[in-house]
Design a protein around this motif. Structure first.
Motif, PDB file in Angstrom:
ATOM      1  N   VAL A  96      34.349  42.800  42.186  1.00 44.10           N
ATOM      2  CA  VAL A  96      34.144  41.749  43.190  1.00 44.10           C
ATOM      3  C   VAL A  96      35.415  41.578  44.025  1.00 44.10           C
ATOM      4  O   VAL A  96      35.353  41.463  45.257  1.00 44.10           O
ATOM      5  CB  VAL A  96      33.761  40.410  42.520  1.00 44.10           C
ATOM      6  N   ALA A  97      36.572  41.600  43.364  1.00 42.61           N
ATOM      7  CA  ALA A  97      37.838  41.468  44.082  1.00 42.61           C
ATOM      8  C   ALA A  97      38.035  42.634  45.048  1.00 42.61           C
ATOM      9  O   ALA A  97      38.477  42.457  46.191  1.00 42.61           O
ATOM     10  CB  ALA A  97      38.998  41.395  43.093  1.00 42.61           C
ATOM     11  N   SER A  98      37.694  43.827  44.587  1.00 37.70           N
ATOM     12  CA  SER A  98      37.828  45.017  45.431  1.00 37.70           C
ATOM     13  C   SER A  98      36.891  44.941  46.633  1.00 37.70           C
ATOM     14  O   SER A  98      37.283  45.194  47.777  1.00 37.70           O
ATOM     15  CB  SER A  98      37.513  46.275  44.602  1.00 37.70           C
ATOM     16  N   ALA A  99      35.624  44.590  46.379  1.00 33.53           N
ATOM     17  CA  ALA A  99      34.646  44.495  47.460  1.00 33.53           C
ATOM     18  C   ALA A  99      35.009  43.379  48.432  1.00 33.53           C
ATOM     19  O   ALA A  99      34.794  43.500  49.644  1.00 33.53           O
ATOM     20  CB  ALA A  99      33.248  44.254  46.891  1.00 33.53           C
ATOM     21  N   ALA A 100      35.581  42.292  47.907  1.00 25.91           N
ATOM     22  CA  ALA A 100      35.987  41.187  48.769  1.00 25.91           C
ATOM     23  C   ALA A 100      37.090  41.628  49.726  1.00 25.91           C
ATOM     24  O   ALA A 100      37.143  41.178  50.883  1.00 25.91           O
ATOM     25  CB  ALA A 100      36.466  40.006  47.931  1.00 25.91           C
ATOM     26  N   ALA A 101      37.969  42.520  49.258  1.00 19.29           N
ATOM     27  CA  ALA A 101      39.025  43.039  50.131  1.00 19.29           C
ATOM     28  C   ALA A 101      38.429  43.829  51.284  1.00 19.29           C
ATOM     29  O   ALA A 101      38.890  43.747  52.430  1.00 19.29           O
ATOM     30  CB  ALA A 101      39.992  43.920  49.329  1.00 19.29           C
ATOM     31  N   ILE A 102      37.376  44.597  51.003  1.00 16.43           N
ATOM     32  CA  ILE A 102      36.724  45.369  52.055  1.00 16.43           C
ATOM     33  C   ILE A 102      35.969  44.429  53.001  1.00 16.43           C
ATOM     34  O   ILE A 102      35.953  44.640  54.216  1.00 16.43           O
ATOM     35  CB  ILE A 102      35.754  46.404  51.449  1.00 16.43           C
ATOM     36  N   ALA A 103      35.348  43.394  52.442  1.00 12.93           N
ATOM     37  CA  ALA A 103      34.660  42.413  53.287  1.00 12.93           C
ATOM     38  C   ALA A 103      35.649  41.753  54.235  1.00 12.93           C
ATOM     39  O   ALA A 103      35.355  41.546  55.421  1.00 12.93           O
ATOM     40  CB  ALA A 103      33.977  41.359  52.410  1.00 12.93           C
ATOM     41  N   ARG A 127      46.066  55.583  41.628  1.00 10.73           N
ATOM     42  CA  ARG A 127      47.236  56.269  42.187  1.00 10.73           C
ATOM     43  C   ARG A 127      46.911  56.922  43.533  1.00 10.73           C
ATOM     44  O   ARG A 127      47.655  56.781  44.502  1.00 10.73           O
ATOM     45  CB  ARG A 127      47.707  57.343  41.200  1.00 10.73           C
ATOM     46  N   ASP A 128      45.758  57.618  43.585  1.00 10.39           N
ATOM     47  CA  ASP A 128      45.381  58.294  44.829  1.00 10.39           C
ATOM     48  C   ASP A 128      45.074  57.296  45.939  1.00 10.39           C
ATOM     49  O   ASP A 128      45.413  57.507  47.112  1.00 10.39           O
ATOM     50  CB  ASP A 128      44.154  59.186  44.595  1.00 10.39           C
ATOM     51  N   THR A 129      44.427  56.194  45.586  1.00 12.30           N
ATOM     52  CA  THR A 129      44.107  55.165  46.583  1.00 12.30           C
ATOM     53  C   THR A 129      45.371  54.508  47.110  1.00 12.30           C
ATOM     54  O   THR A 129      45.504  54.238  48.305  1.00 12.30           O
ATOM     55  CB  THR A 129      43.178  54.104  45.970  1.00 12.30           C
ATOM     56  N   TRP A 130      46.338  54.238  46.229  1.00 12.67           N
ATOM     57  CA  TRP A 130      47.598  53.637  46.643  1.00 12.67           C
ATOM     58  C   TRP A 130      48.316  54.527  47.655  1.00 12.67           C
ATOM     59  O   TRP A 130      48.950  54.041  48.591  1.00 12.67           O
ATOM     60  CB  TRP A 130      48.487  53.405  45.436  1.00 12.67           C
ATOM     61  N   LEU A 144      43.479  48.782  51.135  1.00 12.28           N
ATOM     62  CA  LEU A 144      43.698  49.887  50.201  1.00 12.28           C
ATOM     63  C   LEU A 144      44.552  49.445  49.022  1.00 12.28           C
ATOM     64  O   LEU A 144      44.300  49.845  47.876  1.00 12.28           O
ATOM     65  CB  LEU A 144      44.383  51.054  50.920  1.00 12.28           C
ATOM     66  N   ARG A 145      45.563  48.645  49.292  1.00 10.41           N
ATOM     67  CA  ARG A 145      46.442  48.177  48.217  1.00 10.41           C
ATOM     68  C   ARG A 145      45.665  47.345  47.195  1.00 10.41           C
ATOM     69  O   ARG A 145      45.862  47.473  45.986  1.00 10.41           O
ATOM     70  CB  ARG A 145      47.593  47.349  48.812  1.00 10.41           C
ATOM     71  N   VAL A 146      44.784  46.471  47.682  1.00 10.44           N
ATOM     72  CA  VAL A 146      43.997  45.632  46.780  1.00 10.44           C
ATOM     73  C   VAL A 146      43.059  46.493  45.931  1.00 10.44           C
ATOM     74  O   VAL A 146      42.923  46.289  44.718  1.00 10.44           O
ATOM     75  CB  VAL A 146      43.197  44.580  47.566  1.00 10.44           C
ATOM     76  N   VAL A 147      42.402  47.477  46.562  1.00 13.25           N
ATOM     77  CA  VAL A 147      41.498  48.357  45.823  1.00 13.25           C
ATOM     78  C   VAL A 147      42.272  49.133  44.766  1.00 13.25           C
ATOM     79  O   VAL A 147      41.834  49.265  43.614  1.00 13.25           O
ATOM     80  CB  VAL A 147      40.769  49.323  46.776  1.00 13.25           C
ATOM     81  N   ALA A 148      43.456  49.648  45.138  1.00 13.95           N
ATOM     82  CA  ALA A 148      44.271  50.403  44.187  1.00 13.95           C
ATOM     83  C   ALA A 148      44.680  49.535  43.000  1.00 13.95           C
ATOM     84  O   ALA A 148      44.601  49.961  41.841  1.00 13.95           O
ATOM     85  CB  ALA A 148      45.514  50.950  44.891  1.00 13.95           C
ATOM     86  N   LEU A 149      45.119  48.306  43.284  1.00 12.80           N
ATOM     87  CA  LEU A 149      45.521  47.404  42.210  1.00 12.80           C
ATOM     88  C   LEU A 149      44.357  47.072  41.285  1.00 12.80           C
ATOM     89  O   LEU A 149      44.536  46.902  40.073  1.00 12.80           O
ATOM     90  CB  LEU A 149      46.114  46.121  42.803  1.00 12.80           C
ATOM     91  N   SER A 150      43.146  46.998  41.851  1.00 19.92           N
ATOM     92  CA  SER A 150      41.982  46.719  41.010  1.00 19.92           C
ATOM     93  C   SER A 150      41.711  47.890  40.069  1.00 19.92           C
ATOM     94  O   SER A 150      41.305  47.696  38.915  1.00 19.92           O
ATOM     95  CB  SER A 150      40.752  46.423  41.878  1.00 19.92           C
ATOM     96  N   PHE A 151      41.959  49.120  40.541  1.00 18.94           N
ATOM     97  CA  PHE A 151      41.827  50.293  39.667  1.00 18.94           C
ATOM     98  C   PHE A 151      42.843  50.217  38.523  1.00 18.94           C
ATOM     99  O   PHE A 151      42.516  50.494  37.364  1.00 18.94           O
ATOM    100  CB  PHE A 151      42.062  51.576  40.463  1.00 18.94           C
ATOM    101  N   PHE A 152      44.096  49.872  38.853  1.00 19.14           N
ATOM    102  CA  PHE A 152      45.133  49.789  37.828  1.00 19.14           C
ATOM    103  C   PHE A 152      44.801  48.717  36.791  1.00 19.14           C
ATOM    104  O   PHE A 152      44.996  48.918  35.582  1.00 19.14           O
ATOM    105  CB  PHE A 152      46.490  49.470  38.475  1.00 19.14           C
TER     106      PHE A 152
END
Length: 217
Positions: free
Chosen positions: A72-79, A208-211, A95-103
Protein backbone atom coordinates in the motif's frame (compact mmCIF):
# COMPACT_ATOMS: atom_id res chain seq x y z
CA UNK A 1 18.70 -4.53 -18.13
CA UNK A 2 19.26 -4.51 -21.91
CA UNK A 3 16.06 -3.98 -23.82
CA UNK A 4 14.18 -2.51 -20.85
CA UNK A 5 12.21 0.64 -21.51
CA UNK A 6 12.71 2.24 -18.12
CA UNK A 7 14.31 5.62 -17.51
CA UNK A 8 17.27 6.27 -15.23
CA UNK A 9 17.00 8.91 -12.51
CA UNK A 10 19.66 11.00 -14.25
CA UNK A 11 17.18 11.60 -17.10
CA UNK A 12 14.37 12.70 -14.80
CA UNK A 13 14.20 16.13 -16.36
CA UNK A 14 13.18 14.69 -19.72
CA UNK A 15 9.49 14.16 -20.36
CA UNK A 16 8.69 10.47 -20.95
CA UNK A 17 7.66 9.65 -24.49
CA UNK A 18 3.95 9.94 -25.09
CA UNK A 19 2.87 11.65 -21.86
CA UNK A 20 1.76 14.79 -23.71
CA UNK A 21 -0.26 12.80 -26.24
CA UNK A 22 -3.81 11.52 -26.00
CA UNK A 23 -2.45 7.99 -25.61
CA UNK A 24 -0.14 9.19 -22.85
CA UNK A 25 -3.03 10.71 -20.89
CA UNK A 26 -4.99 7.47 -21.25
CA UNK A 27 -2.03 5.55 -19.84
CA UNK A 28 -1.61 7.96 -16.93
CA UNK A 29 -5.28 7.51 -16.01
CA UNK A 30 -4.88 3.75 -16.36
CA UNK A 31 -1.92 3.75 -13.95
CA UNK A 32 -3.99 5.78 -11.47
CA UNK A 33 -6.88 3.31 -11.65
CA UNK A 34 -4.56 0.32 -11.30
CA UNK A 35 -2.82 1.87 -8.32
CA UNK A 36 -6.20 2.60 -6.69
CA UNK A 37 -7.28 -1.01 -7.26
CA UNK A 38 -3.98 -2.29 -5.83
CA UNK A 39 -4.30 -0.12 -2.72
CA UNK A 40 -7.94 -1.12 -2.15
CA UNK A 41 -7.24 -4.84 -2.51
CA UNK A 42 -4.16 -4.74 -0.30
CA UNK A 43 -5.93 -2.87 2.50
CA UNK A 44 -8.55 -5.66 2.61
CA UNK A 45 -5.87 -8.33 2.22
CA UNK A 46 -3.83 -6.89 5.10
CA UNK A 47 -6.81 -6.75 7.46
CA UNK A 48 -7.89 -10.32 6.70
CA UNK A 49 -4.36 -11.78 6.79
CA UNK A 50 -3.30 -10.11 10.05
CA UNK A 51 -6.59 -11.03 11.75
CA UNK A 52 -6.46 -14.64 10.58
CA UNK A 53 -2.74 -14.88 11.32
CA UNK A 54 -3.22 -13.64 14.86
CA UNK A 55 -6.03 -16.13 15.44
CA UNK A 56 -3.91 -19.02 14.12
CA UNK A 57 -0.60 -17.78 15.60
CA UNK A 58 0.78 -17.87 12.06
CA UNK A 59 3.85 -15.71 11.45
CA UNK A 60 3.53 -16.47 7.73
CA UNK A 61 0.02 -15.06 7.55
CA UNK A 62 0.89 -12.04 9.67
CA UNK A 63 3.95 -11.45 7.52
CA UNK A 64 1.82 -11.69 4.42
CA UNK A 65 -0.52 -9.09 5.87
CA UNK A 66 2.34 -6.75 6.68
CA UNK A 67 3.63 -7.23 3.14
CA UNK A 68 0.26 -5.93 1.99
CA UNK A 69 0.76 -2.84 4.17
CA UNK A 70 4.16 -2.28 2.51
CA UNK A 71 2.55 -2.66 -0.91
CA UNK A 72 0.00 0.00 0.00
CA UNK A 73 2.86 2.37 0.85
CA UNK A 74 4.55 1.59 -2.46
CA UNK A 75 1.35 2.03 -4.48
CA UNK A 76 0.59 5.26 -2.62
CA UNK A 77 3.96 6.63 -3.75
CA UNK A 78 3.01 5.92 -7.36
CA UNK A 79 -0.43 7.47 -6.83
CA UNK A 80 1.29 10.60 -5.49
CA UNK A 81 3.64 10.68 -8.48
CA UNK A 82 0.86 10.45 -11.06
CA UNK A 83 -1.42 12.89 -9.25
CA UNK A 84 0.73 15.82 -10.38
CA UNK A 85 0.82 17.56 -13.74
CA UNK A 86 4.35 16.32 -14.39
CA UNK A 87 4.71 12.74 -13.10
CA UNK A 88 8.28 12.52 -14.37
CA UNK A 89 9.38 15.30 -12.03
CA UNK A 90 8.42 13.07 -9.08
CA UNK A 91 9.97 9.92 -10.54
CA UNK A 92 13.13 9.81 -8.41
CA UNK A 93 11.31 10.29 -5.10
CA UNK A 94 8.72 7.63 -5.98
CA UNK A 95 11.48 5.19 -6.93
CA UNK A 96 13.13 5.72 -3.55
CA UNK A 97 9.91 4.90 -1.70
CA UNK A 98 9.35 1.74 -3.77
CA UNK A 99 12.96 0.65 -3.19
CA UNK A 100 12.67 1.21 0.56
CA UNK A 101 9.48 -0.84 0.63
CA UNK A 102 11.38 -3.73 -1.00
CA UNK A 103 14.12 -3.46 1.64
CA UNK A 104 11.56 -3.41 4.45
CA UNK A 105 9.81 -6.46 3.03
CA UNK A 106 13.10 -8.36 2.62
CA UNK A 107 14.13 -7.54 6.18
CA UNK A 108 10.84 -8.55 7.77
CA UNK A 109 10.38 -11.77 5.79
CA UNK A 110 14.00 -12.75 6.42
CA UNK A 111 13.83 -12.21 10.18
CA UNK A 112 10.47 -13.92 10.59
CA UNK A 113 11.59 -16.88 8.46
CA UNK A 114 14.66 -17.41 10.64
CA UNK A 115 12.52 -17.14 13.78
CA UNK A 116 10.08 -19.71 12.41
CA UNK A 117 12.89 -22.09 11.50
CA UNK A 118 14.33 -21.66 15.00
CA UNK A 119 11.03 -22.86 16.46
CA UNK A 120 9.44 -19.57 17.48
CA UNK A 121 6.04 -21.25 17.45
CA UNK A 122 3.79 -23.57 15.47
CA UNK A 123 0.87 -22.18 13.54
CA UNK A 124 -2.58 -23.71 13.57
CA UNK A 125 -4.27 -24.53 10.22
CA UNK A 126 -6.11 -21.58 8.68
CA UNK A 127 -8.85 -22.06 6.09
CA UNK A 128 -9.27 -18.30 5.77
CA UNK A 129 -5.56 -17.98 5.02
CA UNK A 130 -5.72 -20.66 2.33
CA UNK A 131 -8.64 -18.95 0.58
CA UNK A 132 -6.93 -15.54 0.80
CA UNK A 133 -3.63 -16.83 -0.60
CA UNK A 134 -5.41 -18.61 -3.47
CA UNK A 135 -7.38 -15.45 -4.32
CA UNK A 136 -4.26 -13.28 -4.28
CA UNK A 137 -2.53 -15.80 -6.53
CA UNK A 138 -5.17 -14.99 -9.16
CA UNK A 139 -5.64 -11.24 -8.63
CA UNK A 140 -2.05 -10.04 -8.21
CA UNK A 141 -0.59 -11.25 -11.55
CA UNK A 142 -3.38 -9.48 -13.43
CA UNK A 143 -2.77 -6.16 -11.64
CA UNK A 144 0.99 -6.50 -12.01
CA UNK A 145 0.88 -7.25 -15.73
CA UNK A 146 -1.47 -4.36 -16.48
CA UNK A 147 0.58 -1.84 -14.50
CA UNK A 148 3.89 -3.06 -15.91
CA UNK A 149 2.58 -2.76 -19.47
CA UNK A 150 1.32 0.79 -18.92
CA UNK A 151 4.50 1.79 -17.08
CA UNK A 152 6.73 0.54 -19.87
CA UNK A 153 4.76 2.38 -22.52
CA UNK A 154 5.00 5.56 -20.42
CA UNK A 155 8.72 4.95 -19.83
CA UNK A 156 8.06 5.19 -16.07
CA UNK A 157 10.62 3.28 -14.02
CA UNK A 158 8.63 3.81 -10.81
CA UNK A 159 5.40 2.37 -12.23
CA UNK A 160 7.33 -0.66 -13.51
CA UNK A 161 9.05 -1.03 -10.12
CA UNK A 162 5.71 -0.95 -8.32
CA UNK A 163 4.41 -3.64 -10.68
CA UNK A 164 7.32 -5.80 -9.50
CA UNK A 165 6.23 -5.22 -5.90
CA UNK A 166 2.77 -6.50 -6.84
CA UNK A 167 4.29 -9.46 -8.68
CA UNK A 168 6.38 -10.27 -5.63
CA UNK A 169 3.13 -10.56 -3.70
CA UNK A 170 2.16 -13.28 -6.18
CA UNK A 171 5.26 -15.28 -5.20
CA UNK A 172 4.53 -14.73 -1.52
CA UNK A 173 0.95 -15.87 -2.12
CA UNK A 174 2.18 -19.10 -3.70
CA UNK A 175 4.61 -19.72 -0.86
CA UNK A 176 2.00 -18.91 1.77
CA UNK A 177 -0.53 -21.19 0.10
CA UNK A 178 1.97 -24.05 -0.10
CA UNK A 179 2.98 -23.58 3.53
CA UNK A 180 -0.60 -23.44 4.80
CA UNK A 181 -1.61 -26.50 2.78
CA UNK A 182 1.41 -28.49 3.97
CA UNK A 183 0.63 -27.50 7.54
CA UNK A 184 -3.05 -28.38 7.16
CA UNK A 185 -2.57 -31.66 5.30
CA UNK A 186 0.69 -32.99 6.74
CA UNK A 187 1.46 -30.88 9.80
CA UNK A 188 4.71 -29.69 8.18
CA UNK A 189 5.33 -25.99 8.83
CA UNK A 190 8.97 -25.83 7.73
CA UNK A 191 8.38 -25.40 3.99
CA UNK A 192 7.04 -21.85 4.19
CA UNK A 193 9.93 -20.16 6.04
CA UNK A 194 12.53 -21.87 3.82
CA UNK A 195 10.87 -20.67 0.62
CA UNK A 196 10.24 -17.25 2.17
CA UNK A 197 13.99 -16.80 2.62
CA UNK A 198 14.34 -17.08 -1.16
CA UNK A 199 11.65 -14.42 -1.60
CA UNK A 200 13.51 -12.18 0.86
CA UNK A 201 16.63 -12.48 -1.30
CA UNK A 202 14.62 -11.60 -4.43
CA UNK A 203 13.06 -8.61 -2.67
CA UNK A 204 16.51 -7.41 -1.63
CA UNK A 205 17.74 -7.56 -5.22
CA UNK A 206 14.62 -5.78 -6.49
CA UNK A 207 15.15 -3.05 -3.90
CA UNK A 208 18.77 -2.58 -4.92
CA UNK A 209 17.95 -2.40 -8.63
CA UNK A 210 15.03 -0.03 -8.06
CA UNK A 211 17.16 2.26 -5.88
CA UNK A 212 19.62 2.49 -8.75
CA UNK A 213 16.76 3.40 -11.10
CA UNK A 214 16.82 0.28 -13.20
CA UNK A 215 14.19 -2.24 -12.03
CA UNK A 216 14.57 -5.51 -13.82
CA UNK A 217 12.23 -7.27 -16.30
Amino acid sequence: MPGATTQAPGAAAEAPAGVGTVRGQVLVRRVRYLVAATISYNVIEAAVAITAGTAASSTALIGFGLDSVIEVASAAAIAWQFSGRDPQARERAALRVVALSFFALAGYVGVESVRALAGAGEAAPSTVGIVLAALSLVVMPVLSHAQRRAGRELHSASAVADSHQTLLCTYLSAILLAGLLLNTLFGWSGADPVAALVIAAVALKEGRDTWRGRPCC
